[in-house]
Design a protein around this motif. Structure first.
Motif, PDB file in Angstrom:
ATOM      1  N   SER B  73       7.874 -16.730  -8.561  1.00  0.00           N
ATOM      2  CA  SER B  73       8.193 -15.737  -9.590  1.00  0.00           C
ATOM      3  C   SER B  73       7.666 -16.199 -10.937  1.00  0.00           C
ATOM      4  N   LEU B  74       7.425 -15.204 -11.768  1.00  0.00           N
ATOM      5  CA  LEU B  74       6.998 -15.445 -13.147  1.00  0.00           C
ATOM      6  C   LEU B  74       7.995 -14.758 -14.057  1.00  0.00           C
ATOM      7  N   ARG B  75       8.630 -15.533 -14.902  1.00  0.00           N
ATOM      8  CA  ARG B  75       9.554 -14.951 -15.867  1.00  0.00           C
ATOM      9  C   ARG B  75       8.905 -15.017 -17.246  1.00  0.00           C
ATOM     10  N   ILE B  76       8.884 -13.871 -17.919  1.00  0.00           N
ATOM     11  CA  ILE B  76       8.374 -13.804 -19.279  1.00  0.00           C
ATOM     12  C   ILE B  76       9.562 -13.543 -20.183  1.00  0.00           C
ATOM     13  N   ALA B  77       9.872 -14.499 -21.044  1.00  0.00           N
ATOM     14  CA  ALA B  77      10.999 -14.324 -21.970  1.00  0.00           C
ATOM     15  C   ALA B  77      10.547 -13.496 -23.170  1.00  0.00           C
TER      16      ALA B  77
END
Lengths: 114, 110
Positions: B73-77
């Motif tokens: 997964s890629l989380r972009i804050a």
């Protein structure tokens, strides 16, 4: 930041014509690749190239395709007799070594076959 | 054969976090990558993770890898409108050949 450059950015060609797409990989990189992306589809691997020879190719990369590193900087993809279904964005990529590392892509060459 | 799957679309509001998911089948993957593609542009390498890691953080980006479930997964804050793009997950094995996912279109609403 070093980058992979590709020319032309866009080419329109007639079916049956030969096309050469050019790439200048990052200067100290040793492994070079071509990928393509048909509009709306996945990015697909075409071919990898190392030490002046093809190291791996996909089933897409048939006899109509060839690659060459004619000098110390350019890496070319030739399509001998273009078909309508060759219309796609073609991406060149390069990396420093075989063990994975970071693989950098160019901006792509958009080929339209009419 | 090797396959990489992603959900096709994600919509978030500006300032929220985005989480883009990816599953892959090749258990011998060496590296897993996230690339960003803006309209009409090339593939921009965002980040990558080596297969023996389970997390990597790079500024607003956090990559989580669950090797057992073959899930990335890629989380972009603090997602911004400039983050609107297609995000591709890709995996590579020993030969560096990349297998790409279908791409996830991230739409950020102001």
């Amino acid at each position: 930041e070093p980058e992979v450059t590709q020319t032309p950015s866009h080419q329109v060609t007639q079916m049956g014509q030969e096309v050469i797409l050019r790439c200048v990989p990052i200067s100290n990189h040793l492994y070079f690749y071509w990928y393509r992306q048909i509009l709306g589809q996945k990015v697909e691997f075409l071919v990898s190239f190392y030490n002046n020879e093809i190291s791996e190719k996909s089933e897409i990369f048939d006899d109509q395709f060839s690659v060459e590193r004619p000098d110390g900087s350019n890496f070319t993809l030739k399509i001998r007799s273009t078909k309508l279904e060759d219309s796609a964005m073609y991406f060149c990529a390069s990396t420093l070594d075989r063990g994975g590392n970071t693989i950098y892509f160019g901006e792509g060459s958009w080929l339209t076959v009419v | 054969g090797e396959d990489v799957e992603q959900s096709l679309f994600l919509s978030v509001r500006e300032g929220d976090s985005s989480v883009i998911n990816c599953t892959y089948t090749d258990s011998s993957s060496t590296y897993l990558y996230w690339y960003k593609q803006e309209p009409g542009a090339g593939l921009q390498l965002l980040t990558y993770i080596f297969s023996n890691m389970d997390m990597k953080q790079d500024q607003r980006l956090t990559v989580l890898l669950n090797k057992k479930d073959k899930h990335l997964s890629l989380r972009i804050a603090d997602t911004q409108t400039g983050d609107s793009a297609i995000y591709f997950c890709a995996e590579s094995g020993a030969t560096n050949k990349l297998i790409f996912g279908t791409g996830t279109l991230l739409a950020v609403q102001p």
